[in-house]
Design a protein around this motif. Structure first.
Motif, PDB file in Angstrom:
ATOM      1  N   GLU A   1       0.913  -1.426   0.404  1.00  0.00           N
ATOM      2  CA  GLU A   1      -0.049  -0.357  -0.365  1.00  0.00           C
ATOM      3  C   GLU A   1       0.867   0.623  -0.303  1.00  0.00           C
ATOM      4  O   GLU A   1       0.730   2.258  -0.584  1.00  0.00           O
ATOM      5  CB  GLU A   1      -0.785  -0.225   1.635  1.00  0.00           C
ATOM      6  CG  GLU A   1      -1.935  -1.449   1.831  1.00  0.00           C
ATOM      7  CD  GLU A   1      -2.669  -0.577   2.627  1.00  0.00           C
ATOM      8  OE1 GLU A   1      -2.445  -0.684   3.048  1.00  0.00           O
ATOM      9  OE2 GLU A   1      -3.937  -2.157   2.607  1.00  0.00           O
ATOM     10  N   GLY A   2       2.033   1.277   0.464  1.00  0.00           N
ATOM     11  CA  GLY A   2       2.857   2.297   0.682  1.00  0.00           C
ATOM     12  C   GLY A   2       2.123   3.832   1.521  1.00  0.00           C
ATOM     13  O   GLY A   2       0.947   3.594   2.495  1.00  0.00           O
ATOM     14  N   GLU A   3       2.784   4.732   1.555  1.00  0.00           N
ATOM     15  CA  GLU A   3       2.719   6.154   1.887  1.00  0.00           C
ATOM     16  C   GLU A   3       1.252   7.571   0.664  1.00  0.00           C
ATOM     17  O   GLU A   3       0.871   6.985  -0.470  1.00  0.00           O
ATOM     18  CB  GLU A   3       3.330   6.264   2.537  1.00  0.00           C
ATOM     19  CG  GLU A   3       4.259   6.199   3.402  1.00  0.00           C
ATOM     20  CD  GLU A   3       5.684   6.767   4.086  1.00  0.00           C
ATOM     21  OE1 GLU A   3       5.524   7.619   3.833  1.00  0.00           O
ATOM     22  OE2 GLU A   3       5.886   6.169   5.421  1.00  0.00           O
ATOM     23  N   TYR A   4       0.939   8.153   1.216  1.00  0.00           N
ATOM     24  CA  TYR A   4       0.469   8.872   0.040  1.00  0.00           C
ATOM     25  C   TYR A   4       1.676   9.435  -0.838  1.00  0.00           C
ATOM     26  O   TYR A   4       0.594   9.867  -1.700  1.00  0.00           O
ATOM     27  CB  TYR A   4      -0.311   9.807   0.753  1.00  0.00           C
ATOM     28  CG  TYR A   4      -1.626   9.700   2.288  1.00  0.00           C
ATOM     29  CD1 TYR A   4      -2.192   8.268   1.345  1.00  0.00           C
ATOM     30  CD2 TYR A   4      -1.388   9.524   3.012  1.00  0.00           C
ATOM     31  CE1 TYR A   4      -3.352   7.034   2.037  1.00  0.00           C
ATOM     32  CE2 TYR A   4      -2.543   8.764   3.948  1.00  0.00           C
ATOM     33  CZ  TYR A   4      -3.721   8.071   3.586  1.00  0.00           C
ATOM     34  OH  TYR A   4      -4.023   7.176   3.525  1.00  0.00           O
ATOM     35  N   THR A   5       2.898   9.459  -0.495  1.00  0.00           N
ATOM     36  CA  THR A   5       3.750  10.673  -1.318  1.00  0.00           C
ATOM     37  C   THR A   5       4.078  10.111  -3.000  1.00  0.00           C
ATOM     38  O   THR A   5       3.408   8.111  -2.891  1.00  0.00           O
ATOM     39  CB  THR A   5       5.175  10.598  -0.728  1.00  0.00           C
ATOM     40  OG1 THR A   5       5.649   9.528  -0.764  1.00  0.00           O
ATOM     41  CG2 THR A   5       4.536  12.121   0.119  1.00  0.00           C
ATOM     42  N   LEU A   6       3.960  10.155  -3.999  1.00  0.00           N
ATOM     43  CA  LEU A   6       4.316   9.893  -4.877  1.00  0.00           C
ATOM     44  C   LEU A   6       5.270   8.817  -4.578  1.00  0.00           C
ATOM     45  O   LEU A   6       5.914   7.451  -6.010  1.00  0.00           O
ATOM     46  CB  LEU A   6       4.380  11.056  -6.174  1.00  0.00           C
ATOM     47  CG  LEU A   6       4.752   9.912  -7.721  1.00  0.00           C
ATOM     48  CD1 LEU A   6       2.901   9.496  -7.822  1.00  0.00           C
ATOM     49  CD2 LEU A   6       4.405  11.701  -8.290  1.00  0.00           C
ATOM     50  N   GLU A   7       6.456   9.321  -4.667  1.00  0.00           N
ATOM     51  CA  GLU A   7       7.448   8.364  -4.081  1.00  0.00           C
ATOM     52  C   GLU A   7       7.755   6.730  -3.545  1.00  0.00           C
ATOM     53  O   GLU A   7       8.288   6.021  -3.626  1.00  0.00           O
ATOM     54  CB  GLU A   7       8.702   8.758  -3.279  1.00  0.00           C
ATOM     55  CG  GLU A   7       9.502   9.961  -4.505  1.00  0.00           C
ATOM     56  CD  GLU A   7      10.848  10.841  -4.480  1.00  0.00           C
ATOM     57  OE1 GLU A   7      10.867  10.123  -3.181  1.00  0.00           O
ATOM     58  OE2 GLU A   7      11.171  11.963  -4.797  1.00  0.00           O
TER      59      GLU A   7
ATOM     60  N   CYS B   1     -10.927   4.687  -2.878  1.00  0.00           N
ATOM     61  CA  CYS B   1     -11.026   3.408  -1.885  1.00  0.00           C
ATOM     62  C   CYS B   1     -10.220   2.229  -1.323  1.00  0.00           C
ATOM     63  O   CYS B   1     -10.707   1.889  -0.117  1.00  0.00           O
ATOM     64  CB  CYS B   1     -11.442   2.105  -3.150  1.00  0.00           C
ATOM     65  SG  CYS B   1     -13.303   2.955  -4.071  1.00  0.00           S
ATOM     66  N   LEU B   2      -8.608   2.773  -1.499  1.00  0.00           N
ATOM     67  CA  LEU B   2      -7.744   2.170  -0.923  1.00  0.00           C
ATOM     68  C   LEU B   2      -7.238   2.798   1.010  1.00  0.00           C
ATOM     69  O   LEU B   2      -7.863   1.819   1.961  1.00  0.00           O
ATOM     70  CB  LEU B   2      -7.075   2.460  -1.099  1.00  0.00           C
ATOM     71  CG  LEU B   2      -5.641   1.956  -0.863  1.00  0.00           C
ATOM     72  CD1 LEU B   2      -5.464   0.468  -0.727  1.00  0.00           C
ATOM     73  CD2 LEU B   2      -4.076   2.316  -2.401  1.00  0.00           C
ATOM     74  N   ARG B   3      -7.935   4.354   0.829  1.00  0.00           N
ATOM     75  CA  ARG B   3      -8.135   4.802   2.104  1.00  0.00           C
ATOM     76  C   ARG B   3      -9.148   4.225   2.195  1.00  0.00           C
ATOM     77  O   ARG B   3      -9.278   4.056   4.347  1.00  0.00           O
ATOM     78  CB  ARG B   3      -7.900   6.227   2.165  1.00  0.00           C
ATOM     79  CG  ARG B   3      -6.747   7.202   1.879  1.00  0.00           C
ATOM     80  CD  ARG B   3      -6.954   8.550   2.050  1.00  0.00           C
ATOM     81  NE  ARG B   3      -7.581   8.936   1.296  1.00  0.00           N
ATOM     82  CZ  ARG B   3      -7.365   9.216  -0.556  1.00  0.00           C
ATOM     83  NH1 ARG B   3      -5.803   9.294  -0.709  1.00  0.00           N
ATOM     84  NH2 ARG B   3      -8.145  10.363  -1.232  1.00  0.00           N
ATOM     85  N   THR B   4     -10.645   4.199   2.075  1.00  0.00           N
ATOM     86  CA  THR B   4     -11.338   3.452   3.397  1.00  0.00           C
ATOM     87  C   THR B   4     -11.357   1.910   3.890  1.00  0.00           C
ATOM     88  O   THR B   4     -11.704   1.786   4.802  1.00  0.00           O
ATOM     89  CB  THR B   4     -13.163   3.760   2.107  1.00  0.00           C
ATOM     90  OG1 THR B   4     -12.892   4.240   1.456  1.00  0.00           O
ATOM     91  CG2 THR B   4     -14.119   3.084   2.622  1.00  0.00           C
TER      92      THR B   4
END
Length: 640
Positions: free
Chosen positions: A394-400, A482-485
Motif C-alpha cells: 500500500e505504501g504511503e500517500y507521496t508519489l515516491e 477506495c484504498l483509504r477506506t
C-alpha cells in the motif's frame, strides 16, 4: 224733461272685446306657426271657452236679425220684461249705469254721435232705440267679420295642428335618429381617440423606422462596399477553389491508398500484438509462473535509536541471499555433522534495503501487463509481523512511497491509452476484502453481510464473492479513495513485533475487461493483490491474540500445503481447507501467474522467523505450474 216710461230692466255684463279675441287668435296663430316643430298636448283657452252670451236682452216684440248661413246663431238668454201700465207705474227717475265697465266708452261714443247727429234726450226712447239698432247692425257686421276671421283662423289652426302632428312625428323620428347619431358619434369619438393613439404610435414608429432606415442605408452602403471587396475576393477564391478541388481529388486518391495501407498496417499490428503477447507470455513462463521476490527492509529510525543488532546478510548476486547470525550461534548439527554458520537462498529477485518502491514495481509491471492481456495474476506479500508487507503493498500517500497497489492502477491507466491505439477499450472494476478469523469482510461496505466464495460457472475456472461491493474505477484518484477506506476498515492490533500489526489477510481484487470492437474480441484479466497477515509463532505473553494467531498460522500453513501439493503434482490440491487458499485457487494453479513478495526483517532478534519465511519462500519458488492460458472470448458472448 224726463220720460215717464218705465226703464227696461237691462242687466249689463262685462263684454268681451272682439278685438281682443282677434288679437289673441292672431298671436296664437303666429306662435303656433313659430312652434310648429314642437309638439303640444293642450288646447288653447279660446277653443275651450264657450262663446260669450249676448249682453242685450230684447223684448219679444223686437224683430230678430237674419245671419248668414256660415255663422252659427248665438244663443242668448231671454229676460222677461214686465210691463206696467202707465197709470199704475209711478214716475222713477232713471239711475245712472255705474256698474257697466264700458259706460265711459259708450258715453264717449254717444257724445260723438250726438255731436254729429244731434243730441238725443234720455227720455227719447225711439231715438235711442234707433241709435242702438244702428250700433247693433255695426256690431253684427263686425261679428260677421270676426266670425269669418275666426273660421279662417280655425282652418289655419286645424292646418297647423295637422302640420304639428306631422312635425311631431318627424320630431320623434329626428329624436330617434338624433339618439342613434349620438351613439354613433360617441362610438366614432372613441374610435377616433383610438385612431389618434394609433396615429401617435405609428408616428413614433415611423420616426424610429426612419432612423433605422437611415442606419440600414448606411449599413447597406458599407455592405455594398464590402460586397464589392468580397466579390473581388470571391473571384480570387474561386480560382483557388478550382486549384484546391484538383488537389482534393489527388488527395482523395492518396487517402484511399493510405486507408488501404492503414488497414493493412492495422491487420499487421494486430498480428504483431498477438505475437508480442505470446512472446511476453513465453518470457513470463520461462521466468516461472510462480515467482518469488525477496525484499529486506531497512532499519527504522526508532530501531536505530535503540541500537538494535542486525543479522549477517550478504547479497551474493541479484537472485541469491546469504543470512546468518553475527555471533555464530546458528550452527546446526544434523546426524553428528555441522552445517555452515550461514545459509544461502536463491529467488527470482532479491532487493537490498536501499531498493525503492519503483525498483520493485519495475519487476511487477510485467505481470500487470499480462493481466491487461487477459491473464490471471496474483501478487501476495508474505512475511512476519513488522517485516514491511503493508508498506510494500500500500505504501504511503507521496508519489515516491506509493505501494504496489496504487502503482499498479496508475500503470493500468497509462497502458490503457496505448491499447486504445490498437483498438482496445477497457473497463476496470475493483473490490477490497479481508479474511479475518476465517470470515470474509467487505472493506468498502460498513454493513455486516454474509459473504461466500462461489464458482462463476460449472467449469470452476473463476470464483466470485457473494454480496461484495464492486466499484468501477475511472481514475487513479478513485482507487486511492477506495484504498483509504479499506485501510480504515481493516482489522489491526498492537503486538510485540509491531505497534500496528495487520491481523487479517487483505485482498484487493481488480478486474480488467478489454473489448476490441473491430475484431469482436473480449479479454478478461483478474489481478489479485494480497497483503497477508504476519506469520509468527504464538508466544505466551500474547494469549489475548490466541484465536487470531491460530487462524493466521492455519491459513498460512494451508497455503504452504497447497504450494507443496502443486510442487509434487498431486491429483488433489487442498484449496478448500481455508478461506485464503479457496479464494486464491484461480491464482495459485492452472490459468494464473503468481508472485510472492517475501519481506524479511534485518534484526537479529527476528532471525528465526526470518529463516522460516526464507525456507517457506524457497519451497514456493521450486513449485512450477503448467502452461497457462489467456482468457479470451467473442464479443457476442453476454456473460461478461
Amino acid at each position: 224733461m224726463e220720460s215717464r216710461l218705465p226703464k227696461p230692466k237691462i242687466i249689463v255684463k262685462k263684454t268681451i272685446n272682439t278685438m281682443d279675441i282677434n288679437t289673441n287668435n292672431k298671436q296664437q296663430a303666429v306662435k303656433s306657426g313659430e312652434n310648429a316643430v314642437k309638439p303640444t298636448s293642450t288646447k288653447t283657452t279660446n277653443e275651450t271657452k264657450p262663446l260669450p252670451k249676448p249682453l242685450l236682452v230684447r223684448s219679444k216684440t223686437l224683430t230678430t236679425f237674419t245671419r248668414t248661413n256660415n255663422i252659427k246663431p248665438i244663443k242668448r238668454t231671454a229676460t222677461t220684461v214686465t210691463t206696467v201700465s202707465e197709470a199704475k207705474r209711478p214716475f222713477v227717475k232713471p239711475k245712472a249705469l255705474v256698474n257697466r265697465p264700458n259706460a265711459v266708452n259708450n258715453n264717449a261714443t254717444n257724445k260723438g254721435n250726438q255731436n254729429d247727429a244731434g243730441k238725443i234726450q234720455k227720455w227719447d226712447l225711439r231715438g235711442r232705440l234707433a241709435q242702438a239698432s244702428d250700433k247693433l247692425s255695426l256690431a253684427q257686421q263686425k261679428n260677421k267679420d270676426i266670425e269669418t276671421k275666426y273660421n279662417e283662423l280655425k282652418e289655419l289652426t286645424d292646418t297647423l295642428k295637422a302640420s304639428e302632428a306631422v312635425c311631431r312625428a318627424k320630431a320623434e323620428q329626428l329624436e330617434i335618429s338624433n339618439n342613434t347619431l349620438s351613439n354613433e358619434l360617441e362610438t366614432l369619438m372613441a374610435e377616433m381617440s383610438v385612431m389618434r393613439q394609433q396615429q401617435a404610435d405609428l408616428t413614433k414608429r415611423l420616426k424610429e423606422s426612419e432612423e433605422s432606415c437611415t442606419n440600414v442605408s448606411h449599413m447597406l452602403k458599407e455592405l455594398q462596399e464590402r460586397h464589392g471587396e468580397q466579390k473581388i475576393l470571391l473571384s480570387e477564391q474561386n480560382g483557388q477553389l478550382t486549384t484546391l478541388r484538383t488537389d482534393l481529388e489527388l488527395q482523395k486518391k492518396v487517402n484511399e491508398d493510405l486507408n488501404t495501407v492503414r488497414d493493412e498496417l492495422q491487420t499487421l499490428t494486430h498480428k504483431m500484438d498477438k505475437e508480442r503477447r505470446l512472446l511476453h507470455n513465453t518470457i513470463q513462463e520461462l521466468k516461472g509462473n510462480i515467482r518469488v521476490f525477496c525484499r529486506v527492509r531497512p532499519r527504522t529510525p526508532k530501531e536505530m535509536e535503540l541500537m538494535k543488532i542486525t543479522c549477517s546478510i550478504n547479497f551474493l548476486d541479484d537472485c541469491t541471499i546469504e543470512i546468518g547470525k553475527l555471533d555464530g550461534s546458528d550452527v546446526i548439527t544434523y546426524n553428528g555433522k555441522q552445517r555452515g554458520m550461514k545459509q544461502e537462498f536463491s529467488f527470482d529477485k532479491v532487493f537490498a534495503p536501499n531498493a525503492s518502491q519503483e525498483d520493485i514495481f519495475e519487476e511487477l509491471s510485467l505481470l500487470v501487463q499480462s493481466a491487461l492481456e487477459g491473464y490471471n495474476v496474483c501478487v501476495f506479500a508474505y512475511g512476519q509481523t513488522g517485516s514491511g508487507k503493508t508498506y510494500t503493498m500500500e505504501g504511503e500517500y507521496t508519489l515516491e512511497t506509493e505501494g504496489m497497489i496504487p502503482r499498479t492502477v496508475r500503470h493500468i491507466f497509462k497502458e490503457m491509452k496505448q491499447f486504445e491505439l490498437l483498438g482496445w477499450h477497457y473497463r476496470i472494476e475493483a473490490s477490497f476484502l479481508e479474511i479475518y478469523n476465517e470470515h470474509i469482510v467487505d472493506l468498502l461496505d460498513s454493513q455486516p453481510k454474509t459473504h461466500e466464495i462461489r464458482m462463476v460457472d460449472s467449469k470452476g475456472q473463476d470464483l466470485y464473492v457473494s454480496n461484495l461491493r464492486v466499484e468501477e474505477i475511472h481514475s487513479p484518484d478513485e482507487l486511492h479513495k477506495c484504498l483509504r477506506t479499506a485501510q480504515c476498515n481493516r482489522a489491526v492490533a498492537a503486538t510485540q513485533s509491531n505497534e500496528r500489526s495487520s491481523r487479517s489477510h487483505s485482498v484487493a481484487r481488480i478486474r480488467l475487461i478489454g473489448t476490441h470492437v473491430t475484431k469482436q474480441e473480449v479479454s478478461v484479466g483478474n489481478l489479485n493483490l494480497v497483503d497477508l497477515a504476519g506469520s509468527e509463532r504464538l508466544k505466551s505473553d500474547e494469549a489475548a491474540r490466541t484465536t487470531e494467531t491460530k487462524n493466521i498460522n492455519k491459513s498460512l500453513a494451508n497455503l504452504g500445503n497447497v504450494i507443496l501439493a502443486l510442487l509434487k503434482k498431486q491429483e488433489h490440491i487442498p484449496y478448500r481447507n481455508s478461506k485464503l487458499t479457496h479464494l486464491l485457487m484461480p491464482s495459485l494453479g492452472g490459468n494464473s501467474k503468481t508472485l510472492m513478495l517475501l519481506n524479511i526483517s534485518p534484526l537479529d532478534e527476528c532471525y528465526n522467523e526470518t529463516l522460516n519465511s526464507l525456507r517457506f519462500a524457497s519451497s514456493v519458488n521450486n513449485c512450477k505450474t503448467g502452461n497457462i492460458k489467456r482468457s479470451r472470448m467473442l464479443l457476442t458472448n453476454n456473460s461478461i
